[in-house]
Design a protein around this motif. Structure first.
Motif, PDB file in Angstrom:
ATOM      1  N   GLY A 127      12.288  15.577  -1.688  1.00  0.00           N
ATOM      2  CA  GLY A 127      11.403  14.731  -0.897  1.00  0.00           C
ATOM      3  C   GLY A 127      11.000  13.516  -1.688  1.00  0.00           C
ATOM      4  N   VAL A 128      10.013  12.817  -1.184  1.00  0.00           N
ATOM      5  CA  VAL A 128       9.509  11.622  -1.864  1.00  0.00           C
ATOM      6  C   VAL A 128       7.989  11.607  -1.788  1.00  0.00           C
ATOM      7  CG1 VAL A 128      11.574  10.237  -1.379  1.00  0.00           C
ATOM      8  CG2 VAL A 128       9.649  10.190   0.237  1.00  0.00           C
ATOM      9  N   ARG A 129       7.391  10.927  -2.741  1.00  0.00           N
ATOM     10  CA  ARG A 129       5.983  10.570  -2.655  1.00  0.00           C
ATOM     11  C   ARG A 129       5.930   9.053  -2.542  1.00  0.00           C
ATOM     12  NH1 ARG A 129       1.104  13.158  -6.120  1.00  0.00           N
ATOM     13  NH2 ARG A 129       1.727  14.835  -4.689  1.00  0.00           N
ATOM     14  N   ILE A 130       5.345   8.559  -1.454  1.00  0.00           N
ATOM     15  CA  ILE A 130       5.261   7.123  -1.199  1.00  0.00           C
ATOM     16  C   ILE A 130       3.917   6.606  -1.694  1.00  0.00           C
ATOM     17  CG2 ILE A 130       5.427   5.307   0.539  1.00  0.00           C
ATOM     18  CD1 ILE A 130       6.881   7.315   2.336  1.00  0.00           C
ATOM     19  N   HIS A 131       3.953   5.516  -2.467  1.00  0.00           N
ATOM     20  CA  HIS A 131       2.747   4.881  -2.998  1.00  0.00           C
ATOM     21  C   HIS A 131       2.607   3.503  -2.356  1.00  0.00           C
ATOM     22  CE1 HIS A 131       2.353   7.784  -6.451  1.00  0.00           C
ATOM     23  NE2 HIS A 131       3.635   7.944  -6.147  1.00  0.00           N
ATOM     24  N   LEU A 132       1.478   3.279  -1.679  1.00  0.00           N
ATOM     25  CA  LEU A 132       1.248   2.049  -0.911  1.00  0.00           C
ATOM     26  C   LEU A 132      -0.080   1.409  -1.313  1.00  0.00           C
ATOM     27  CD1 LEU A 132       2.015   0.237   1.612  1.00  0.00           C
ATOM     28  CD2 LEU A 132       0.563   1.789   2.933  1.00  0.00           C
ATOM     29  N   PRO A 133      -0.069   0.152  -1.776  1.00  0.00           N
ATOM     30  CA  PRO A 133      -1.337  -0.513  -2.089  1.00  0.00           C
ATOM     31  C   PRO A 133      -2.248  -0.547  -0.866  1.00  0.00           C
ATOM     32  CG  PRO A 133       0.529  -1.781  -2.930  1.00  0.00           C
ATOM     33  CD  PRO A 133       1.101  -0.706  -2.057  1.00  0.00           C
ATOM     34  N   LYS A 134      -3.473  -0.045  -1.022  1.00  0.00           N
ATOM     35  CA  LYS A 134      -4.370   0.087   0.128  1.00  0.00           C
ATOM     36  C   LYS A 134      -4.724  -1.260   0.736  1.00  0.00           C
ATOM     37  CE  LYS A 134      -8.557   1.728  -0.532  1.00  0.00           C
ATOM     38  NZ  LYS A 134      -9.633   2.732  -0.781  1.00  0.00           N
ATOM     39  N   GLU A 135      -4.772  -2.309  -0.080  1.00  0.00           N
ATOM     40  CA  GLU A 135      -5.138  -3.627   0.427  1.00  0.00           C
ATOM     41  C   GLU A 135      -4.163  -4.095   1.506  1.00  0.00           C
ATOM     42  OE1 GLU A 135      -5.058  -6.193  -2.940  1.00  0.00           O
ATOM     43  OE2 GLU A 135      -2.867  -6.268  -3.043  1.00  0.00           O
ATOM     44  N   THR A 136      -2.940  -3.571   1.466  1.00  0.00           N
ATOM     45  CA  THR A 136      -1.951  -3.941   2.474  1.00  0.00           C
ATOM     46  C   THR A 136      -2.371  -3.463   3.857  1.00  0.00           C
ATOM     47  OG1 THR A 136      -0.202  -3.795   0.817  1.00  0.00           O
ATOM     48  CG2 THR A 136       0.483  -3.738   3.116  1.00  0.00           C
ATOM     49  N   LEU A 137      -3.034  -2.311   3.929  1.00  0.00           N
ATOM     50  CA  LEU A 137      -3.532  -1.800   5.204  1.00  0.00           C
ATOM     51  C   LEU A 137      -4.749  -2.576   5.683  1.00  0.00           C
ATOM     52  CD1 LEU A 137      -3.286   2.069   4.661  1.00  0.00           C
ATOM     53  CD2 LEU A 137      -1.819   0.660   6.100  1.00  0.00           C
ATOM     54  N   ILE A 138      -5.568  -2.975   4.727  1.00  0.00           N
ATOM     55  CA  ILE A 138      -6.818  -3.657   5.071  1.00  0.00           C
ATOM     56  C   ILE A 138      -6.566  -5.109   5.452  1.00  0.00           C
ATOM     57  CG2 ILE A 138      -9.073  -4.364   4.185  1.00  0.00           C
ATOM     58  CD1 ILE A 138      -8.911  -1.934   2.285  1.00  0.00           C
ATOM     59  N   THR A 139      -5.764  -5.795   4.651  1.00  0.00           N
ATOM     60  CA  THR A 139      -5.440  -7.198   4.897  1.00  0.00           C
ATOM     61  C   THR A 139      -3.920  -7.343   4.896  1.00  0.00           C
ATOM     62  OG1 THR A 139      -7.454  -7.826   3.701  1.00  0.00           O
ATOM     63  CG2 THR A 139      -5.851  -9.576   4.179  1.00  0.00           C
ATOM     64  N   PRO A 140      -3.280  -7.187   6.045  1.00  0.00           N
ATOM     65  CA  PRO A 140      -1.821  -7.258   6.090  1.00  0.00           C
ATOM     66  C   PRO A 140      -1.296  -8.595   5.567  1.00  0.00           C
ATOM     67  CG  PRO A 140      -2.709  -6.369   8.143  1.00  0.00           C
ATOM     68  CD  PRO A 140      -3.878  -6.883   7.351  1.00  0.00           C
ATOM     69  N   VAL A 141      -0.255  -8.507   4.763  1.00  0.00           N
ATOM     70  CA  VAL A 141       0.399  -9.701   4.222  1.00  0.00           C
ATOM     71  C   VAL A 141       1.894  -9.595   4.510  1.00  0.00           C
ATOM     72  CG1 VAL A 141      -1.315 -10.084   2.419  1.00  0.00           C
ATOM     73  CG2 VAL A 141       0.606  -8.551   1.980  1.00  0.00           C
ATOM     74  N   ALA A 142       2.661 -10.467   3.908  1.00  0.00           N
ATOM     75  CA  ALA A 142       4.115 -10.370   4.065  1.00  0.00           C
ATOM     76  C   ALA A 142       4.585  -9.020   3.569  1.00  0.00           C
ATOM     77  CB  ALA A 142       4.788 -11.497   3.289  1.00  0.00           C
ATOM     78  N   LYS A 143       5.687  -8.547   4.099  1.00  0.00           N
ATOM     79  CA  LYS A 143       6.199  -7.235   3.695  1.00  0.00           C
ATOM     80  C   LYS A 143       6.493  -7.212   2.203  1.00  0.00           C
ATOM     81  CE  LYS A 143       7.708  -5.443   8.120  1.00  0.00           C
ATOM     82  NZ  LYS A 143       8.767  -4.700   8.837  1.00  0.00           N
ATOM     83  N   LEU A 144       6.355  -6.032   1.620  1.00  0.00           N
ATOM     84  CA  LEU A 144       6.379  -5.877   0.169  1.00  0.00           C
ATOM     85  C   LEU A 144       7.747  -5.433  -0.334  1.00  0.00           C
ATOM     86  CD1 LEU A 144       2.996  -3.960  -0.296  1.00  0.00           C
ATOM     87  CD2 LEU A 144       3.397  -6.433  -0.327  1.00  0.00           C
ATOM     88  N   PRO A 145       8.061  -5.785  -1.596  1.00  0.00           N
ATOM     89  CA  PRO A 145       9.285  -5.251  -2.197  1.00  0.00           C
ATOM     90  C   PRO A 145       9.205  -3.736  -2.321  1.00  0.00           C
ATOM     91  CG  PRO A 145       7.953  -6.406  -3.837  1.00  0.00           C
ATOM     92  CD  PRO A 145       7.333  -6.683  -2.503  1.00  0.00           C
ATOM     93  N   LEU A 146      10.357  -3.116  -2.398  1.00  0.00           N
ATOM     94  CA  LEU A 146      10.454  -1.661  -2.506  1.00  0.00           C
ATOM     95  C   LEU A 146      11.012  -1.293  -3.871  1.00  0.00           C
ATOM     96  CD1 LEU A 146      10.516   1.242  -1.274  1.00  0.00           C
ATOM     97  CD2 LEU A 146      12.841   0.707  -0.489  1.00  0.00           C
ATOM     98  N   ILE A 147      10.336  -0.370  -4.543  1.00  0.00           N
ATOM     99  CA  ILE A 147      10.843   0.188  -5.787  1.00  0.00           C
ATOM    100  C   ILE A 147      11.108   1.671  -5.556  1.00  0.00           C
ATOM    101  CG2 ILE A 147      10.367   0.701  -8.213  1.00  0.00           C
ATOM    102  CD1 ILE A 147       8.508  -1.737  -8.251  1.00  0.00           C
ATOM    103  N   VAL A 148      12.365   2.068  -5.674  1.00  0.00           N
ATOM    104  CA  VAL A 148      12.730   3.483  -5.594  1.00  0.00           C
ATOM    105  C   VAL A 148      12.716   4.002  -7.021  1.00  0.00           C
ATOM    106  CG1 VAL A 148      14.436   5.169  -4.860  1.00  0.00           C
ATOM    107  CG2 VAL A 148      14.141   3.038  -3.561  1.00  0.00           C
TER     108      VAL A 148
END
Length: 320
Positions: free
Chosen positions: A58-79
């Motif tokens: 499986g995976v554990r996804i880590h998402l900066p919370k500020e992205t939910l609060i103040t949406p900005v341009a889509k973010l780069p992905l690091i696998v």
């Protein structure tokens, strides 16, 4: 199967193989639960998603919370692929969890940390197969944290120690499957404290064989003995990427797709000679690469937040 302790006189042993084929690990790491609740006080949210229940991947996804609060341009992905010599740790290990939180926060990226099968129950190439499976899962996932916030055209593979080895071998496989991975587009590979080896000892391995840290030479030997295909030596390509006759094809594929590679390490790491040799090989084969070597020991950024920030600043420039 008779009782078998990990080789090379490790004391205490990393693990013991039991007569029934199971194994008992004598080194454990604290784990941290995910924090998916937006009302939590963490700056980075995280959640676990299963990929293959039968393999327990499986995976554990880590998402900066500020992205939910103040949406900005889509973010780069690091696998991201965790370390542990292919036999220890997980995406939920506290070292891994905290590092990925910091990575997501400092780089303003979504981090997908992969849980892959461990050896010796599942020897290589099982981890590589799971690493590729995670990419295929990501590219077709309907998870709202990915579909809502990830720029799939801006993806980087990254790993620490054995995870860096995994990231490299996944990159080799992915370079042959570009169309199958669309819309996922990999732009680079970040190899943090790359775990590689070989039969002939390097100067650093002799000099730093028993430095008192987590990674000693005897432990390296034990990890390779437990993770490589049965009967393989440390000259196997999984361990020593400079061995074997297919290197030109491998590097040619990496060069052809235009991916950049970053190799990072520390002078106090017994693997430093091998890491620098690997970086030199990339250069000789025409693969665009950058190096970042400094003071410290194997995996120091997982323990030292100041060193981690220094690393993240370099990675941020690499990803521009």
């Amino acid at each position: 199967m008779s009782d078998h302790q990990s080789p090379a006189g490790d004391n205490p042993p990393i693990l013991v193989l039991n007569p029934d084929g199971s194994c008992t690990r004598f080194i454990s790491f604290p784990c941290s639960p995910p924090t998916p609740d937006q009302d939590s006080d963490t700056p980075v949210l995280s959640k676990d998603v299963a990929i293959d229940d039968s393999n327990k991947t499986g995976v554990r996804i880590h998402l900066p919370k500020e992205t939910l609060i103040t949406p900005v341009a889509k973010l780069p992905l690091i696998v991201y692929y965790h370390g542990g010599g292919f036999i220890l740790m997980s995406a939920s290990s506290t070292h891994t969890h905290n590092f990925c939180n910091q990575l997501a926060s400092h780089l303003h990226a979504v981090v997908v940390s992969v849980d892959y099968r461990l050896a010796p129950e599942h020897r290589l190439p099982a981890a590589y197969e799971d690493g590729m499976e995670a990419l295929h899962w990501i590219k077709s996932s309907k998870d709202p944290w990915l579909t809502g916030f990830v720029d799939f055209s801006n993806c980087y593979l990254m790993g620490t120690s054995a995870g860096a080895n995994l990231a490299y071998h996944v990159a080799v496989r992915a370079s042959l499957q570009l169309h199958d991975l669309e819309p996922l587009k990999i732009k680079g590979v970040i190899l943090h404290h790359l775990f590689i080896g070989g039969v002939e000892r390097t100067g650093a391995e002799i000099r730093l064989a028993d430095t008192g840290g987590m990674l000693t030479l005897s432990r390296c030997d034990a990890m390779w003995d437990l993770s490589l295909p049965v009967g393989s030596s440390r000259e196997h390509e999984y361990c020593n990427p400079m061995a074997g006759g297919g290197l030109d094809d491998v590097m040619g594929g990496m060069k052809k797709v235009g991916w950049r590679v970053m190799v990072t390490g520390c002078y106090g790491d017994l693997l430093i000679d091998r890491q620098m040799g690997f970086a030199k090989m990339l250069e000789l084969k025409g693969v665009e690469n950058e190096c970042f070597f400094g003071e410290g020991y194997h995996g120091i950024e997982l323990d030292d937040e100041l060193k981690a920030k220094e690393l993240f600043d370099v990675i941020s420039k690499f990803m521009l």
